[in-house]
Every structure is written in structure tokens, then in C-alpha cells.
Design a protein around this motif. Structure first.
Motif, PDB file in Angstrom:
ATOM      1  N   THR A   1      14.423  -1.466   4.154  1.00  0.00           N
ATOM      2  CA  THR A   1      13.173  -1.058   3.680  1.00  0.00           C
ATOM      3  C   THR A   1      13.326   0.030   2.646  1.00  0.00           C
ATOM      4  O   THR A   1      14.024   1.240   3.201  1.00  0.00           O
ATOM      5  N   THR A   2      12.814   0.191   1.662  1.00  0.00           N
ATOM      6  CA  THR A   2      12.865   1.340   0.458  1.00  0.00           C
ATOM      7  C   THR A   2      11.558   2.073   0.949  1.00  0.00           C
ATOM      8  O   THR A   2      10.504   1.583   0.605  1.00  0.00           O
ATOM      9  N   PHE A   3      11.667   3.373   0.867  1.00  0.00           N
ATOM     10  CA  PHE A   3      10.527   4.224   1.382  1.00  0.00           C
ATOM     11  C   PHE A   3      10.413   5.114   0.126  1.00  0.00           C
ATOM     12  O   PHE A   3      11.403   5.704  -0.300  1.00  0.00           O
ATOM     13  N   VAL A   4       9.216   5.016  -0.352  1.00  0.00           N
ATOM     14  CA  VAL A   4       8.937   6.065  -1.572  1.00  0.00           C
ATOM     15  C   VAL A   4       7.995   6.891  -1.333  1.00  0.00           C
ATOM     16  O   VAL A   4       6.700   6.310  -0.849  1.00  0.00           O
TER      17      VAL A   4
ATOM     18  N   ALA B   1      -0.190   3.046  -3.640  1.00  0.00           N
ATOM     19  CA  ALA B   1       0.337   2.624  -2.394  1.00  0.00           C
ATOM     20  C   ALA B   1      -0.136   1.504  -1.648  1.00  0.00           C
ATOM     21  O   ALA B   1       0.488   0.505  -1.182  1.00  0.00           O
ATOM     22  N   LYS B   2      -1.469   1.304  -1.556  1.00  0.00           N
ATOM     23  CA  LYS B   2      -2.206   0.116  -0.929  1.00  0.00           C
ATOM     24  C   LYS B   2      -1.605  -1.324  -1.504  1.00  0.00           C
ATOM     25  O   LYS B   2      -1.442  -2.240  -0.636  1.00  0.00           O
ATOM     26  N   ILE B   3      -1.590  -1.312  -3.074  1.00  0.00           N
ATOM     27  CA  ILE B   3      -1.316  -2.541  -3.760  1.00  0.00           C
ATOM     28  C   ILE B   3       0.125  -2.780  -3.116  1.00  0.00           C
ATOM     29  O   ILE B   3       0.388  -3.875  -3.118  1.00  0.00           O
ATOM     30  N   VAL B   4       1.069  -1.695  -3.346  1.00  0.00           N
ATOM     31  CA  VAL B   4       2.409  -2.042  -3.284  1.00  0.00           C
ATOM     32  C   VAL B   4       2.653  -2.468  -1.906  1.00  0.00           C
ATOM     33  O   VAL B   4       3.313  -3.451  -1.308  1.00  0.00           O
ATOM     34  N   ASN B   5       2.024  -1.859  -0.711  1.00  0.00           N
ATOM     35  CA  ASN B   5       2.168  -1.988   0.745  1.00  0.00           C
ATOM     36  C   ASN B   5       1.821  -3.525   1.152  1.00  0.00           C
ATOM     37  O   ASN B   5       2.199  -3.865   1.972  1.00  0.00           O
ATOM     38  N   ALA B   6       0.852  -3.910   0.224  1.00  0.00           N
ATOM     39  CA  ALA B   6       0.486  -5.151   0.694  1.00  0.00           C
ATOM     40  C   ALA B   6       1.469  -6.430   0.441  1.00  0.00           C
ATOM     41  O   ALA B   6       1.248  -7.558   0.885  1.00  0.00           O
ATOM     42  N   LYS B   7       2.642  -5.928  -0.221  1.00  0.00           N
ATOM     43  CA  LYS B   7       3.586  -6.793  -0.528  1.00  0.00           C
ATOM     44  C   LYS B   7       4.903  -6.368  -0.071  1.00  0.00           C
ATOM     45  O   LYS B   7       6.027  -6.759  -0.448  1.00  0.00           O
ATOM     46  N   LYS B   8       4.684  -5.512   1.038  1.00  0.00           N
ATOM     47  CA  LYS B   8       6.122  -5.089   1.706  1.00  0.00           C
ATOM     48  C   LYS B   8       7.025  -6.085   1.995  1.00  0.00           C
ATOM     49  O   LYS B   8       8.239  -6.031   2.088  1.00  0.00           O
ATOM     50  N   ASP B   9       6.225  -7.119   2.490  1.00  0.00           N
ATOM     51  CA  ASP B   9       7.126  -8.195   2.890  1.00  0.00           C
ATOM     52  C   ASP B   9       8.027  -8.737   1.910  1.00  0.00           C
ATOM     53  O   ASP B   9       9.151  -9.355   2.158  1.00  0.00           O
ATOM     54  N   LYS B  10       7.651  -8.851   0.759  1.00  0.00           N
ATOM     55  CA  LYS B  10       8.111  -9.506  -0.364  1.00  0.00           C
ATOM     56  C   LYS B  10       9.264  -8.418  -1.053  1.00  0.00           C
ATOM     57  O   LYS B  10      10.276  -8.952  -1.214  1.00  0.00           O
ATOM     58  N   TYR B  11       9.077  -7.243  -1.088  1.00  0.00           N
ATOM     59  CA  TYR B  11       9.839  -6.387  -1.614  1.00  0.00           C
ATOM     60  C   TYR B  11      10.604  -5.433  -0.870  1.00  0.00           C
ATOM     61  O   TYR B  11      11.435  -4.670  -1.329  1.00  0.00           O
ATOM     62  N   ASP B  12      10.156  -5.397   0.410  1.00  0.00           N
ATOM     63  CA  ASP B  12      10.827  -4.196   1.317  1.00  0.00           C
ATOM     64  C   ASP B  12      10.530  -2.789   0.952  1.00  0.00           C
ATOM     65  O   ASP B  12      11.488  -2.044   0.883  1.00  0.00           O
ATOM     66  N   ILE B  13       9.338  -2.677   0.058  1.00  0.00           N
ATOM     67  CA  ILE B  13       8.997  -1.250  -0.176  1.00  0.00           C
ATOM     68  C   ILE B  13       7.802  -0.663   0.538  1.00  0.00           C
ATOM     69  O   ILE B  13       6.954  -1.594   0.596  1.00  0.00           O
ATOM     70  N   ARG B  14       8.025   0.404   1.041  1.00  0.00           N
ATOM     71  CA  ARG B  14       6.710   1.078   1.766  1.00  0.00           C
ATOM     72  C   ARG B  14       6.617   2.382   0.901  1.00  0.00           C
ATOM     73  O   ARG B  14       7.401   3.203   0.946  1.00  0.00           O
ATOM     74  N   ALA B  15       5.276   2.443   0.476  1.00  0.00           N
ATOM     75  CA  ALA B  15       4.719   3.752  -0.137  1.00  0.00           C
ATOM     76  C   ALA B  15       3.578   4.499   0.734  1.00  0.00           C
ATOM     77  O   ALA B  15       3.038   3.995   1.284  1.00  0.00           O
ATOM     78  N   THR B  16       4.034   5.772   0.453  1.00  0.00           N
ATOM     79  CA  THR B  16       3.324   6.769   1.142  1.00  0.00           C
ATOM     80  C   THR B  16       2.817   7.701   0.188  1.00  0.00           C
ATOM     81  O   THR B  16       3.279   7.746  -1.289  1.00  0.00           O
ATOM     82  N   VAL B  17       1.572   8.423   0.268  1.00  0.00           N
ATOM     83  CA  VAL B  17       1.011   9.275  -0.813  1.00  0.00           C
ATOM     84  C   VAL B  17       1.155  10.791   0.118  1.00  0.00           C
ATOM     85  O   VAL B  17       0.976  10.873   1.141  1.00  0.00           O
ATOM     86  N   GLU B  18       1.319  11.696  -1.011  1.00  0.00           N
ATOM     87  CA  GLU B  18       1.337  13.229  -0.600  1.00  0.00           C
ATOM     88  C   GLU B  18       0.487  13.954  -1.466  1.00  0.00           C
ATOM     89  O   GLU B  18       0.527  13.684  -2.707  1.00  0.00           O
TER      90      GLU B  18
END
Length: 325
Positions: free
Chosen positions: A28-31, A50-67
Motif C-alpha cells: 500500500t502506498t500512503f500519500v 482523498a475520498k475519491i482515491v480511497n474508494a479505489k484503494k483495492d484497485k490501486y493500493d493507494i491510501r490518501a490522508t489529508v493534513e
């Protein structure tokens, strides 16, 4: 004997399951997306991405958080330092950083990369009615918050005052507080006005115009030289229907503005930038519903105001989608 064998098999199974989980986690790539104050537009916009990206985390293995951050300058510097992968920054700050101007004088940030543009932002000047401020020139001798050091608000305020022939050090008392604190200080009578470069409608501006102390949004005029001098500024209007409690709600308010942009570093992998760009663009209708300031976005306008080179990952998607050659 059988008990020992069974225990060994179970231990091996547990170990393999744990290893698989660790391996999946490692893939998983965390951004992290740098935004701005929680009451502004940047924070919910980053959350929408982040919401749109995380909805596809199973496809891309990307987890986005906001600061929540100090916004444009902080985000760019943090991206360049590797502390953030993405951030939202005003188009003028993107231009200045890449070209080694303003805070980056002599130190061009050549690894800065543009991804796409977001909502237009207007340089907004809110003033108390009892201060007598109805134009930029009326600000002379008044207490005006121009924004905290390093913020886009501050530089924009300096730019428009200079274009109007006003010296912020000699002609007025310039405060340096964060935009989020300005409405309360205005209502408390501690300042006469404040600047905030932001997309509309905005919660801070609503707070400032809805208080007991009557306020107006001041037109910023006679600064055409500013638009000619800097490529990222353009003349714009503020829809006053969004602020019905302002004393000049029925007047036309003109000002200057620029685009907010989504930026990253050349060091962020192409596939990560590609995935985020693709998901935002292909779910644009959903994205636009996540904040009123995003409603006017189109695929075409999201390619405007990008003064740093476009990241190869984003460029790959734009070519696939026929948005660029």
C-alpha cells in the motif's frame, strides 16, 4: 505426536497469514495531501480528493490522508522536503516557487510539478462598515489583517496595495494573523478589515458578514497593471448572493483572482499521480458535489493555470483522455 504436528501446522498457517497481511500492507502506498485551515476551501477539497482515491484503494493500493496546514507556501515547501506527497497551492505560489521568486528568491523549486487546477479564488477584502473602508485607498490609517507570513493571502494583499500605490508599512497598520482568526477579530473590533484569497462561498466570509458588526466586501479596482504584470492574476467578480447579510449584498463586487492548483513533486511515482488524476477526472461530477466552490469545474478549466511542468503521471492520463496531445 499428532498434537505436536497439528500445533506446528497451525503455527505455520498463522505465520503465513501474518506474512501475507504484512506483505499487503507493505504494498500500500500512503500519500498525504497538504491543504489549509479547516474552515477554508483547501481542507474539504483535499478531503474530496482523498475520498475519491480511497474508494479505489483495492484497485490501486493507494491510501490518501489529508493534513490541515498553513496552505500554499507550507505545502510547496513540505512537498519539496518530502514531508508531503501532494498539496494545494495558489497558482501564483506555484509560479513563484518554480521560478525562484518571492519566498524562493534565487532558489527555484525545479522538482515542483503541477497535477491539475481546482476552483478559482478571489482576493477578498472584508471591512467593517463603521471603519469607513469602501475602497483600497480608504484602508490608509486603518488596522487591516493581510495574512500570516508565508500565506498566499499576504502576498496577494501586498500586491493589490502596491498596485494601488499604498505602502503597507507606512500607510496602514498591517496585522499578520491567520485567516481563520480574522472574522472573530473583526467582529470584536480589533481590526478594521482583512484579506482572504479564497473560493466562494466560504465559511469565514459568511461568519464575518453575519455578525453584529456590519461588514461589506470591498471592490478591488483600478489595478489593471497588476493583471498585466503577473500572468496568474485575472479580473473576476464575487457573487454577492452568497453573502446576503453583507451591507453591499446588492452591489457588484469586482476584484482579482487566480486558480487554486493541485501540485506534487517529480519524485512521486508516475503510477500514483496517474491513478489520482484519473479517478478525480473520471468521477468529476461526484467530486464537484463535495464542495460548492468546485461546482464550476470542467475538465478543460482543470488544465489552466499550471505554470510548473505537468507531472508525467498526470500527463499520461490527459493524453489517454484526449485532453492533451
Amino acid at each position: 505426536m499428532h498434537k505436536h504436528l497439528l500445533a506446528a501446522v497451525l503455527s505455520l498457517a498463522v505465520a503465513m497469514t501474518g506474512a501475507s497481511a504484512l506483505e499487503a500492507h507493505a504494498k500500500t502506498t500512503f500519500v498525504t495531501i497538504g491543504t489549509g485551515g479547516i474552515t477554508g476551501v483547501y481542507y474539504p477539497t483535499g478531503g474530496a480528493i482523498a475520498k475519491i482515491v480511497n474508494a479505489k484503494k483495492d484497485k490501486y493500493d493507494i491510501r490518501a490522508t489529508v493534513e490541515s496546514t498553513g496552505a500554499s507556501v507550507f505545502n510547496i515547501n513540505a512537498i519539496m522536503a518530502g514531508d508531503l506527497e501532494f498539496g494545494i497551492a495558489q497558482a501564483d505560489r506555484q509560479y513563484q516557487a518554480y521560478n525562484g521568486l518571492s519566498e524562493w528568491e534565487g532558489k527555484p523549486q525545479k522538482d515542483l510539478r503541477a497535477v491539475f487546477a481546482l476552483a478559482p479564488e478571489a482576493v477578498t477584502f472584508v471591512a467593517a462598515e463603521d471603519s469607513g473602508i469602501k475602497s483600497l485607498k480608504d484602508a490608509k490609517g486603518k488596522v487591516v489583517n493581510i495574512g500570516n507570513p508565508g500565506s498566499g493571502n499576504r502576498q496577494n494583499a501586498i500586491d493589490v496595495f502596491e498596485a494601488a500605490g499604498i505602502n503597507i508599512e507606512k500607510d496602514l497598520k498591517a496585522e499578520s494573523i491567520k485567516a481563520a482568526d480574522a472574522p472573530r477579530m473583526l467582529q470584536d473590533g480589533r481590526i478594521d478589515g482583512f484579506f482572504y484569497t479564497v473560493g466562494h462561498p466560504n465559511g469565514n466570509i459568511k461568519e464575518a458578514t453575519a455578525g453584529k458588526r456590519k461588514t461589506r466586501i470591498v471592490s478591488i479596482t483600478d489595478i489593471e497593471p497588476l493583471v498585466k504584470k503577473f500572468p496568474y492574476y485575472s479580473l473576476t467578480n464575487i457573487d454577492m448572493a452568497q453573502y446576503p447579510e453583507a451591507t453591499n449584498a446588492n452591489e457588484k463586487v469586482t476584484t482579482v483572482g487566480m486558480l487554486a492548483t493541485f501540485v506534487t513533486s517529480a519524485k512521486v511515482p508516475d503510477d500514483v499521480v496517474y491513478a489520482i488524476t484519473k479517478e478525480v477526472f473520471e468521477n468529476l461530477d461526484e467530486f464537484k458535489k463535495l464542495h460548492p466552490a468546485l461546482e464550476g469545474l470542467t475538465r478543460e478549466t482543470m488544465l489552466e493555470g499550471l505554470t510548473a511542468p505537468i507531472h508525467p503521471g498526470a500527463l499520461k492520463y490527459y493524453k489517454e483522455a484526449g485532453l492533451m496531445k
